[in-house]
Design a protein around this motif. Sequence first.
Motif, mmCIF file in Angstrom:
data_model
loop_
_atom_site.group_PDB
_atom_site.id
_atom_site.type_symbol
_atom_site.label_atom_id
_atom_site.label_comp_id
_atom_site.label_asym_id
_atom_site.label_seq_id
_atom_site.Cartn_x
_atom_site.Cartn_y
_atom_site.Cartn_z
ATOM 1 N N HIS A 1 1.039 -1.279 -0.008
ATOM 2 C CA HIS A 1 0.004 0.056 0.104
ATOM 3 C C HIS A 1 0.765 1.305 -0.146
ATOM 4 N N PRO B 1 -1.293 10.039 -8.743
ATOM 5 C CA PRO B 1 -1.319 8.793 -8.343
ATOM 6 C C PRO B 1 -1.007 7.837 -9.561
ATOM 7 N N ASP B 2 -0.979 8.176 -10.507
ATOM 8 C CA ASP B 2 -0.856 7.407 -11.870
ATOM 9 C C ASP B 2 0.538 6.846 -11.728
ATOM 10 N N SER C 1 0.698 3.972 -9.453
ATOM 11 C CA SER C 1 -0.023 3.010 -10.293
ATOM 12 C C SER C 1 0.732 1.926 -11.352
ATOM 13 N N ASP D 1 -1.617 -1.327 -7.368
ATOM 14 C CA ASP D 1 -2.979 -1.239 -7.709
ATOM 15 C C ASP D 1 -3.567 0.058 -7.085
ATOM 16 N N ARG D 2 -4.378 0.909 -7.907
ATOM 17 C CA ARG D 2 -4.767 2.201 -7.780
ATOM 18 C C ARG D 2 -5.442 2.381 -6.275
ATOM 19 N N ILE E 1 -3.711 3.229 -3.050
ATOM 20 C CA ILE E 1 -2.993 4.368 -3.080
ATOM 21 C C ILE E 1 -3.971 5.249 -2.085
ATOM 22 N N THR F 1 -2.450 9.495 -18.505
ATOM 23 C CA THR F 1 -1.788 9.297 -17.401
ATOM 24 C C THR F 1 -0.108 9.348 -17.531
ATOM 25 N N THR G 1 1.535 6.643 -17.178
ATOM 26 C CA THR G 1 1.763 5.615 -17.895
ATOM 27 C C THR G 1 1.895 5.752 -19.287
#
Length: 271
Positions: free
Chosen positions: A35, A43-44, A47, A51-52, A55, A178, A180
Motif C-alpha cells: 500500500h 497517483p498514476d 499505479s 493497484d490504484r 494508494i 496518465t 503511464t
Amino acid sequence: MQRILCLHFSGSPNAIEGVRKIRAIQAAHPNAEIHVYSSIEFPDVFSLVVDRALIYFEKPKGISFDVVYDLSPDSTTFWTKLTIGSWPKPWTEMSSIDFIKEVPAFDLAAKGITGKYIVYALEGDLVTQVLDYPNMVRLMDKLDIPIVLIGNSWDENFGYRLNKIFPEKVHNLCKFYTHTEMAAIMRDAEFIISHDSPMLEIAQILGKKTFAIFGASTTQLPASDTLTILENKELGCRPCASKLLNYCPVDHFQCMKDIDLSPIIHASKTL
C-alpha cells in the motif's frame, strides 16, 4: 498475507525514485500486499507498480500493517510518523528493474502522428520551472520534425496555443493521459525535451536522449550520453530560494528568458 505500507511525502520530481523503491520492496517481499500513503498529486505514477485502490491521500483507516517503510524520511513530518500507528523504517534501496517495459503500446497513428517525432514534456510543478512562453514559440518554430506535447491540465494552456500557431507540426496531447501513457508516448520518440519534473526521471529510466531545461531549480543529475542539462549558469540568483516560488523573486526570470536552446535545435537537424 503480509501488508506493507509505504510512506511517500516528497515532491513530485522524486516520484519515480519512489516507484523504484517500491519495486525494491516488492522484490524483497514478493508475497506481500503493498500500500502507498502519499501527498503527491500524481497517483498514476505509483499505479505503475501498485493497484490504484491501494494508494491513499489520507491516512488509511481500518487496516493494520505488518511493517511501514518511509520512502522519503527527510520529508515525512514527525506528526505523520507519530500518528501512522507503527513507527516507519527508512527505505533507501532502489530497484534496477525497468518497469517501463510493462507499459502498453500507445497508438500515435490514431492521433495523426506517424514517422519520427520529438516529445516535449511541458510538465513542471511551478511556473519558474517551465520555459517562458515566447521561448517555447521560438523553439517550436526552429524544430524540423513533428513535436508531441505531453503534460497535465495546466500544460494544456500552452499546448493549445502552440498547436494553433503550428497546426501541422505541433501535436497537443496534454491533459488527457496518465504518466503511464505518457511514458509509452516517450518510449518511441527520437529524443525528449523536459523540465524539472517526474517526466525527466521517466525519460532517464527509458534510456532516452533527453534535453532537460532548468530555470529556478538546479539538478544533482550528472550530464551523460543520454542527458544534456540546459541552464543559465551566469546568474548568481539560482536557485532563487530555499523553497522555490511560483514567480521570479527578482522579477526578471532571466534563468529561462536567456537560456541557450541551440543544442535542442541542432539535435533536431541531425535526425
